[in-house]
Design a protein around this motif. Structure first.
Motif, PDB file in Angstrom:
ATOM      1  N   ALA A 191      -4.622   0.461  -3.231  1.00  0.00           N
ATOM      2  CA  ALA A 191      -3.673   0.676  -2.137  1.00  0.00           C
ATOM      3  C   ALA A 191      -4.405   0.730  -0.806  1.00  0.00           C
ATOM      4  O   ALA A 191      -3.957   0.147   0.193  1.00  0.00           O
ATOM      5  N   ALA A 192      -5.541   1.428  -0.764  1.00  0.00           N
ATOM      6  CA  ALA A 192      -6.320   1.523   0.471  1.00  0.00           C
ATOM      7  C   ALA A 192      -6.779   0.150   0.956  1.00  0.00           C
ATOM      8  O   ALA A 192      -6.787  -0.130   2.160  1.00  0.00           O
ATOM      9  N   THR A 248      -6.438  -0.034  14.707  1.00  0.00           N
ATOM     10  CA  THR A 248      -7.148   1.238  14.547  1.00  0.00           C
ATOM     11  C   THR A 248      -6.417   2.157  13.578  1.00  0.00           C
ATOM     12  O   THR A 248      -7.017   2.760  12.675  1.00  0.00           O
ATOM     13  N   GLY A 249      -5.104   2.265  13.749  1.00  0.00           N
ATOM     14  CA  GLY A 249      -4.309   3.105  12.858  1.00  0.00           C
ATOM     15  C   GLY A 249      -4.361   2.636  11.419  1.00  0.00           C
ATOM     16  O   GLY A 249      -4.428   3.447  10.484  1.00  0.00           O
ATOM     17  N   SER A 250      -4.364   1.327  11.216  1.00  0.00           N
ATOM     18  CA  SER A 250      -4.397   0.776   9.864  1.00  0.00           C
ATOM     19  C   SER A 250      -5.724   1.081   9.169  1.00  0.00           C
ATOM     20  O   SER A 250      -5.759   1.416   7.978  1.00  0.00           O
ATOM     21  N   ILE A 251      -6.827   0.982   9.891  1.00  0.00           N
ATOM     22  CA  ILE A 251      -8.140   1.302   9.317  1.00  0.00           C
ATOM     23  C   ILE A 251      -8.213   2.775   8.917  1.00  0.00           C
ATOM     24  O   ILE A 251      -8.710   3.123   7.835  1.00  0.00           O
ATOM     25  N   LEU A 252      -7.707   3.647   9.777  1.00  0.00           N
ATOM     26  CA  LEU A 252      -7.718   5.076   9.476  1.00  0.00           C
ATOM     27  C   LEU A 252      -6.841   5.400   8.261  1.00  0.00           C
ATOM     28  O   LEU A 252      -7.170   6.281   7.456  1.00  0.00           O
ATOM     29  N   GLN A 253      -5.730   4.690   8.110  1.00  0.00           N
ATOM     30  CA  GLN A 253      -4.880   4.889   6.938  1.00  0.00           C
ATOM     31  C   GLN A 253      -5.617   4.504   5.665  1.00  0.00           C
ATOM     32  O   GLN A 253      -5.522   5.191   4.637  1.00  0.00           O
ATOM     33  N   ALA A 254      -6.361   3.410   5.723  1.00  0.00           N
ATOM     34  CA  ALA A 254      -7.145   2.976   4.555  1.00  0.00           C
ATOM     35  C   ALA A 254      -8.166   4.037   4.160  1.00  0.00           C
ATOM     36  O   ALA A 254      -8.346   4.340   2.971  1.00  0.00           O
ATOM     37  N   ILE A 255      -8.842   4.614   5.150  1.00  0.00           N
ATOM     38  CA  ILE A 255      -9.844   5.654   4.882  1.00  0.00           C
ATOM     39  C   ILE A 255      -9.194   6.883   4.241  1.00  0.00           C
ATOM     40  O   ILE A 255      -9.715   7.453   3.273  1.00  0.00           O
ATOM     41  N   ALA A 256      -8.039   7.290   4.770  1.00  0.00           N
ATOM     42  CA  ALA A 256      -7.357   8.480   4.255  1.00  0.00           C
ATOM     43  C   ALA A 256      -6.913   8.290   2.809  1.00  0.00           C
ATOM     44  O   ALA A 256      -7.090   9.180   1.963  1.00  0.00           O
ATOM     45  N   ILE A 257      -6.342   7.122   2.500  1.00  0.00           N
ATOM     46  CA  ILE A 257      -5.863   6.864   1.137  1.00  0.00           C
ATOM     47  C   ILE A 257      -7.032   6.748   0.164  1.00  0.00           C
ATOM     48  O   ILE A 257      -6.981   7.280  -0.952  1.00  0.00           O
ATOM     49  N   ALA A 258      -8.115   6.070   0.572  1.00  0.00           N
ATOM     50  CA  ALA A 258      -9.290   5.968  -0.295  1.00  0.00           C
ATOM     51  C   ALA A 258      -9.867   7.349  -0.596  1.00  0.00           C
ATOM     52  O   ALA A 258     -10.340   7.620  -1.710  1.00  0.00           O
ATOM     53  N   SER A 259      -9.817   8.245   0.381  1.00  0.00           N
ATOM     54  CA  SER A 259     -10.318   9.610   0.190  1.00  0.00           C
ATOM     55  C   SER A 259      -9.511  10.347  -0.872  1.00  0.00           C
ATOM     56  O   SER A 259     -10.056  11.146  -1.646  1.00  0.00           O
ATOM     57  N   GLY A 316       0.817  -1.209   0.000  1.00  0.00           N
ATOM     58  CA  GLY A 316       0.000   0.000   0.000  1.00  0.00           C
ATOM     59  C   GLY A 316       0.848   1.255   0.000  1.00  0.00           C
ATOM     60  O   GLY A 316       0.552   2.232  -0.703  1.00  0.00           O
ATOM     61  N   ASP A 317       1.929   1.231   0.796  1.00  0.00           N
ATOM     62  CA  ASP A 317       2.852   2.374   0.829  1.00  0.00           C
ATOM     63  C   ASP A 317       3.434   2.647  -0.558  1.00  0.00           C
ATOM     64  O   ASP A 317       3.538   3.795  -0.987  1.00  0.00           O
ATOM     65  N   ALA A 318       3.821   1.580  -1.250  1.00  0.00           N
ATOM     66  CA  ALA A 318       4.442   1.740  -2.567  1.00  0.00           C
ATOM     67  C   ALA A 318       3.449   2.287  -3.592  1.00  0.00           C
ATOM     68  O   ALA A 318       3.811   3.111  -4.442  1.00  0.00           O
TER      69      ALA A 318
END
Length: 434
Positions: free
Chosen positions: A209-210, A108-119, A50-52
């Motif tokens: 990626a998200a 929790t942090g991983s879920i929030l990262q997914a939301i941010a990237i999808a946005s 996902g980072d890449a």
């Protein structure tokens, strides 16, 4: 995966002797060491993929340029992503230390990262110009804050669940497996570039990626983590007091100084990309070749760096940053004095490949070092303080680099390389912790 097959693969990856070495973890945790090993490997492999695929140094730079975001906003995304995940960590660490089980903070942090990237993917589809740029920057701030939750806790969980003798190999294999997936993604981008990739293609890439963070969340939640050392959060405790570690703990202070000087491998990458765009153009195929180069670098180098880190993580940092520094110096000479070579199609994928090898060694070495040099809640403090300091330095050096780049991109690369050589010396002089 059956227990016997798991046992055989674990032995093949780490050596049979690793099964008898429970150094650094509890007896209960050692019973689940092998299953936790593969769960952490898989979870972190997906987050690295996902980072890449959402990397600000490559993909997000291309995406923001595609939606016509201002250059000054594009120059902010790397410092924001890198420093934003580090700056809050001292405050977060106080909360983390009150929890006997810490994997749920990572989840929790991983879920929030997914939301941010999808946005970010949604923004790219529906907005453009400065508005799109500012919205993407805001999403990156959310992403970075969520990332800090994972950064503080991941080393704690690894320190409790994985025996000391194989932690470096675990990081190496994680980078290598994710490198294969990144390689495939880069090849797909090159293939799509032939049919002229659209904004829909780039947005789909971001959405995918998200999804990798969601998959990682499911896997990480299944890790068998036993209660560890905790501290009662004190109202009187000032997070700033944690910085006293830098004054009172010489070994830790030396590590932070060395790590600060190693930043050249991370900070120089966007300038390599800028040079590629300048001399090769903005075609999506160039992006694909850079991603492929980075993926191959992880595949071929990460197992080596992992094994070396389990022997000497400080030497791993030193050797890797020497490679990055020499590379940057050579590239400066080429761009400054050889017009024919600086416009060669092969040059930038090749130097990005070498830089990927070097940066992989730097990251793996310093992560292994900080995990091995401390135990329990001391590890949490070490990670939080060092990351916060690095976050501050990233903002400062990132701003100075952006300013200097207005005059000469290649000069920035040279200056960062010179700092890297000093970092190599400081890393080599660190205390041996393996």
């Amino acid at each position: 995966m059956s227990v016997s097959l798991q046992h055989k693969i674990y032995n093949a990856l780490n050596g049979a002797s690793a099964n008898d070495d429970a150094l650094g973890i509890s007896e209960r945790a050692s019973k689940y060491g092998q299953s936790n090993y593969f769960k952490i490997l898989l979870a972190l492999t997906f987050t690295k993929l996902g980072d890449a695929l959402s990397n600000p140094k490559t993909v997000l730079t291309w995406l923001m340029a595609y939606v016509s975001a201002p250059v000054y906003l594009i120059s902010l995304i790397v410092p924001i992503r890198e420093s934003g995940s580090m700056l809050p960590q001292i405050a977060i660490s106080n909360y983390v230390k009150t929890k006997a089980i810490r994997k749920w903070i990572w989840v929790t942090g991983s879920i929030l990262q997914a939301i941010a990237i999808a946005s970010i993917g949604l923004i790219a589809l529906h907005f453009e110009g400065a508005l799109a740029g500012w919205l993407i920057v805001l999403c990156l701030i959310l992403f970075s804050l969520a990332r800090s939750l994972c950064s503080v806790t991941s080393k704690d969980v690894t320190g409790k669940a994985i025996t000391k003798s194989v932690r470096g190999k675990l990081s190496g294999y994680t980078a290598s497996v994710s490198g294969v997936l990144v390689l495939l993604a880069g090849l797909y981008i090159i293939y799509k570039s032939e049919s002229d990739a659209t904004i829909s293609f780039y947005s789909t890439l971001i959405f995918f990626a998200a999804s990798t963070w969601i998959i990682a969340t499911i896997i990480y939640a299944s890790i068998k983590e036993f209660p560890g050392e905790t501290e009662v959060e004190s109202i009187e405790e000032n997070p700033v007091s944690k910085f006293a570690l830098l004054k009172n703990d010489k070994d830790f202070r030396d590590f932070v100084i060395a790590r600060s000087l190693l930043l050249c491998s991370a900070l120089s990458a966007p300038f390599y990309v800028i040079l590629a765009q300048t001399y090769l153009g903005n075609s999506s195929s160039v992006l694909g070749y850079l991603i492929v180069a980075n993926g191959i670098a992880s595949i071929v180098s990460s197992p080596f760096w992992g094994k070396l880190a389990d022997t000497s993580s400080k030497n791993t940092m030193s050797y890797a940053i020497i490679i990055a520094s020499v590379l940057g110096t050579v590239l400066f000479i080429i761009v400054s004095f050889s017009e024919s070579i600086r416009e060669a199609q092969w040059l930038y994928p090749f130097v990005f490949f070498v830089l990927g090898i070097a940066h992989g060694g730097v990251r793996l070495g310093r992560k292994t070092y900080v995990v091995n040099m401390a135990k329990g809640n001391q590890r949490t403090d070490y990670v939080a303080v060092s990351n916060t300091v690095i976050g501050i330095i990233l903002l400062i050096t990132g701003g100075l680099s952006a300013l200097t780049s207005l005059f000469s991109v290649e000069l920035v690369i040279l200056l960062l390389s010179l700092f890297g050589l000093i970092g190599a010396y400081k890393s080599y002089r660190l205390k041996q912790v393996e």
